[in-house]
Design a protein around this motif. Structure first.
Motif, PDB file in Angstrom:
ATOM      1  N   ILE A  94       0.823  -1.215   0.000  1.00 39.75           N
ATOM      2  CA  ILE A  94       0.000   0.000   0.000  1.00 39.75           C
ATOM      3  C   ILE A  94       0.858   1.267   0.000  1.00 39.75           C
ATOM      4  CG2 ILE A  94      -1.911  -1.179   1.180  1.00 39.75           C
ATOM      5  CD1 ILE A  94      -1.046   0.401   3.745  1.00 39.75           C
ATOM      6  N   THR A  95       2.148   1.114  -0.262  1.00 37.53           N
ATOM      7  CA  THR A  95       3.089   2.237  -0.127  1.00 37.53           C
ATOM      8  C   THR A  95       2.665   3.444  -0.953  1.00 37.53           C
ATOM      9  OG1 THR A  95       4.827   0.561   0.079  1.00 37.53           O
ATOM     10  CG2 THR A  95       5.532   2.839  -0.163  1.00 37.53           C
ATOM     11  N   GLY A  96       2.164   3.232  -2.155  1.00 37.32           N
ATOM     12  CA  GLY A  96       1.831   4.349  -3.029  1.00 37.32           C
ATOM     13  C   GLY A  96       0.359   4.714  -3.045  1.00 37.32           C
ATOM     14  N   MET A  97      -0.430   4.137  -2.158  1.00 35.63           N
ATOM     15  CA  MET A  97      -1.877   4.370  -2.162  1.00 35.63           C
ATOM     16  C   MET A  97      -2.258   5.704  -1.531  1.00 35.63           C
ATOM     17  SD  MET A  97      -3.905   0.859  -1.331  1.00 35.63           S
ATOM     18  CE  MET A  97      -3.971  -0.473  -2.520  1.00 35.63           C
ATOM     19  N   LYS A  98      -3.487   6.151  -1.834  1.00 34.91           N
ATOM     20  CA  LYS A  98      -4.046   7.364  -1.235  1.00 34.91           C
ATOM     21  C   LYS A  98      -4.735   7.017   0.083  1.00 34.91           C
ATOM     22  CE  LYS A  98      -4.875   9.566  -5.713  1.00 34.91           C
ATOM     23  NZ  LYS A  98      -5.910  10.020  -6.666  1.00 34.91           N
ATOM     24  N   PRO A  99      -4.853   8.003   0.999  1.00 37.63           N
ATOM     25  CA  PRO A  99      -5.467   7.731   2.304  1.00 37.63           C
ATOM     26  C   PRO A  99      -6.854   7.095   2.226  1.00 37.63           C
ATOM     27  CG  PRO A  99      -4.445   9.899   2.314  1.00 37.63           C
ATOM     28  CD  PRO A  99      -4.348   9.381   0.902  1.00 37.63           C
ATOM     29  N   ALA A 100      -7.705   7.600   1.329  1.00 39.09           N
ATOM     30  CA  ALA A 100      -9.072   7.069   1.247  1.00 39.09           C
ATOM     31  C   ALA A 100      -9.080   5.613   0.789  1.00 39.09           C
ATOM     32  CB  ALA A 100      -9.910   7.925   0.293  1.00 39.09           C
ATOM     33  N   ASP A 101      -8.161   5.274  -0.110  1.00 40.10           N
ATOM     34  CA  ASP A 101      -8.097   3.897  -0.605  1.00 40.10           C
ATOM     35  C   ASP A 101      -7.620   2.941   0.484  1.00 40.10           C
ATOM     36  OD1 ASP A 101      -8.950   4.711  -3.121  1.00 40.10           O
ATOM     37  OD2 ASP A 101      -6.906   5.090  -3.818  1.00 40.10           O
ATOM     38  N   VAL A 102      -6.680   3.405   1.305  1.00 42.41           N
ATOM     39  CA  VAL A 102      -6.195   2.591   2.413  1.00 42.41           C
ATOM     40  C   VAL A 102      -7.317   2.378   3.430  1.00 42.41           C
ATOM     41  CG1 VAL A 102      -4.602   2.555   4.377  1.00 42.41           C
ATOM     42  CG2 VAL A 102      -3.774   3.223   2.119  1.00 42.41           C
ATOM     43  N   ALA A 103      -8.096   3.440   3.692  1.00 41.25           N
ATOM     44  CA  ALA A 103      -9.221   3.324   4.633  1.00 41.25           C
ATOM     45  C   ALA A 103     -10.253   2.323   4.124  1.00 41.25           C
ATOM     46  CB  ALA A 103      -9.857   4.696   4.849  1.00 41.25           C
ATOM     47  N   ARG A 104     -10.486   2.317   2.814  1.00 42.02           N
ATOM     48  CA  ARG A 104     -11.454   1.365   2.251  1.00 42.02           C
ATOM     49  C   ARG A 104     -11.000  -0.079   2.394  1.00 42.02           C
ATOM     50  NH1 ARG A 104     -11.540   5.136  -2.034  1.00 42.02           N
ATOM     51  NH2 ARG A 104     -13.300   6.561  -1.835  1.00 42.02           N
ATOM     52  N   LEU A 105      -9.690  -0.286   2.481  1.00 45.55           N
ATOM     53  CA  LEU A 105      -9.163  -1.639   2.681  1.00 45.55           C
ATOM     54  C   LEU A 105      -9.332  -2.107   4.127  1.00 45.55           C
ATOM     55  CD1 LEU A 105      -5.801  -1.580   0.660  1.00 45.55           C
ATOM     56  CD2 LEU A 105      -7.962  -2.672   0.006  1.00 45.55           C
ATOM     57  N   GLY A 106      -9.730  -1.178   5.015  1.00 46.54           N
ATOM     58  CA  GLY A 106      -9.961  -1.558   6.406  1.00 46.54           C
ATOM     59  C   GLY A 106      -8.915  -1.101   7.380  1.00 46.54           C
ATOM     60  N   LEU A 107      -7.984  -0.227   6.925  1.00 45.71           N
ATOM     61  CA  LEU A 107      -6.950   0.332   7.803  1.00 45.71           C
ATOM     62  C   LEU A 107      -7.323   1.788   8.068  1.00 45.71           C
ATOM     63  CD1 LEU A 107      -4.139   0.076   9.195  1.00 45.71           C
ATOM     64  CD2 LEU A 107      -3.115   0.753   7.025  1.00 45.71           C
ATOM     65  N   VAL A 108      -7.845   2.055   9.268  1.00 43.51           N
ATOM     66  CA  VAL A 108      -8.441   3.357   9.552  1.00 43.51           C
ATOM     67  C   VAL A 108      -7.808   3.976  10.781  1.00 43.51           C
ATOM     68  CG1 VAL A 108     -10.579   4.547  10.165  1.00 43.51           C
ATOM     69  CG2 VAL A 108     -10.640   2.698   8.496  1.00 43.51           C
ATOM     70  N   ARG A 109      -7.533   5.259  10.692  1.00 41.48           N
ATOM     71  CA  ARG A 109      -6.941   6.002  11.805  1.00 41.48           C
ATOM     72  C   ARG A 109      -8.025   6.776  12.540  1.00 41.48           C
ATOM     73  NH1 ARG A 109      -1.829  10.063  11.137  1.00 41.48           N
ATOM     74  NH2 ARG A 109      -1.746  10.901  13.262  1.00 41.48           N
TER      75      ARG A 109
END
Length: 252
Positions: free
Chosen positions: A70-85
């Motif tokens: 996920i190194t090059g992903m955008k924040p929203a895309d990472v959140a959609r994968l289930g990794l949320v801050r």
């Protein structure tokens, strides 16, 4: 990547105009655990969190989540994968009630806009789930209370509920106890213990008694590097950790 590893970084590095805030950090978080990231002021903890949740791009290194780079992903895309801050992405509106705030967060999970123009009955269909989330963070008795009228600790609980509405598999908690009195700390500790039963949690926290109570594993950062790792008994007895906190940790 090991089957029980949910998040991993290799050589994670961040430079700011000649200053290396994060220096080759290798972090492995096991699925279903509470993992704490601790260290003295200026250790690079918050920068690390910003890299993991893609609010900052790394200068070097890689981040892998559930076996996916996920190194090059955008924040929203990472959140959609289930990794949320938590406490960063939360939707908390002071004039809206606890229920209304949670309902808006549930709409976000559906991936549509906020639906302010939709018929009231369609929004009310979310009330059952919203009330269950309110109950899960100890706010069932405050469902109709405007968020602005909540105590500080209960506002943080509401922020956590709006984050849980996104149904994250892994939750990053950025100093969840910051600014809390003892009663709120105790309540929030129990809340985190409860939500950790079926999630993975990575948290930055300064309150070491909370870290000792909740964490399965702890990574200690100092000057951007991993200084020590292990359970609380191991890291608290490490003379390098003691020195970093008391002697040469630095501030700011």
């Amino acid at each position: 990547m090991e089957a029980d590893t949910i998040l991993r970084t290799d050589g994670l590095t961040k430079d700011f105009r000649g200053f290396r805030a994060v220096d080759g950090v290798g972090l492995t978080v096991r699925r279903g655990t509470v993992h704490a990231l601790i260290g003295p002021n200026g250790a690079g903890k918050t920068t690390c969190f910003n890299l993991l949740t893609k609010f900052l791009p790394p200068s070097d290194g890689s981040i892998t989540y559930k076996g996916r780079d996920i190194t090059g992903m955008k924040p929203a895309d990472v959140a959609r994968l289930g990794l949320v801050r938590s406490f960063q992405i939360s939707a908390v509106f002071g004039q809206m009630s606890v229920m209304e705030n949670i309902r808006i967060a549930l709409q976000r999970r559906r991936g549509h806009s906020y639906d302010f123009w939709r018929p009231q009955r369609l929004l009310e269909a979310l009330d059952g789930e919203a009330l269950a989330l309110a109950e899960s963070v100890g706010l069932a008795g405050f469902a109709a209370t405007p968020a602005a009228q909540l105590s500080y600790g209960r506002k943080r609980a509401l922020e956590l509920a709006t984050t849980l509405a996104l149904d994250p598999e892994m939750l990053l908690l950025d100093e969840p106890m910051a600014g809390m009195g003892r009663e709120d700390v105790e309540r929030t500790t129990e809340l985190i213990r409860s939500i950790a039963r079926n999630r993975t949690i990575l948290m930055v926290e300064h309150n070491l008694s909370v870290v000792a109570t909740l964490s399965h594993r702890i990574t200690v950062l100092a000057r951007g590097k991993v200084l020590a790792e292990g359970d609380y008994a191991t890291v608290s007895a490490d003379p390098r950790v003691v020195e970093a906190y008391i002697g040469g940790g630095g501030h700011g």
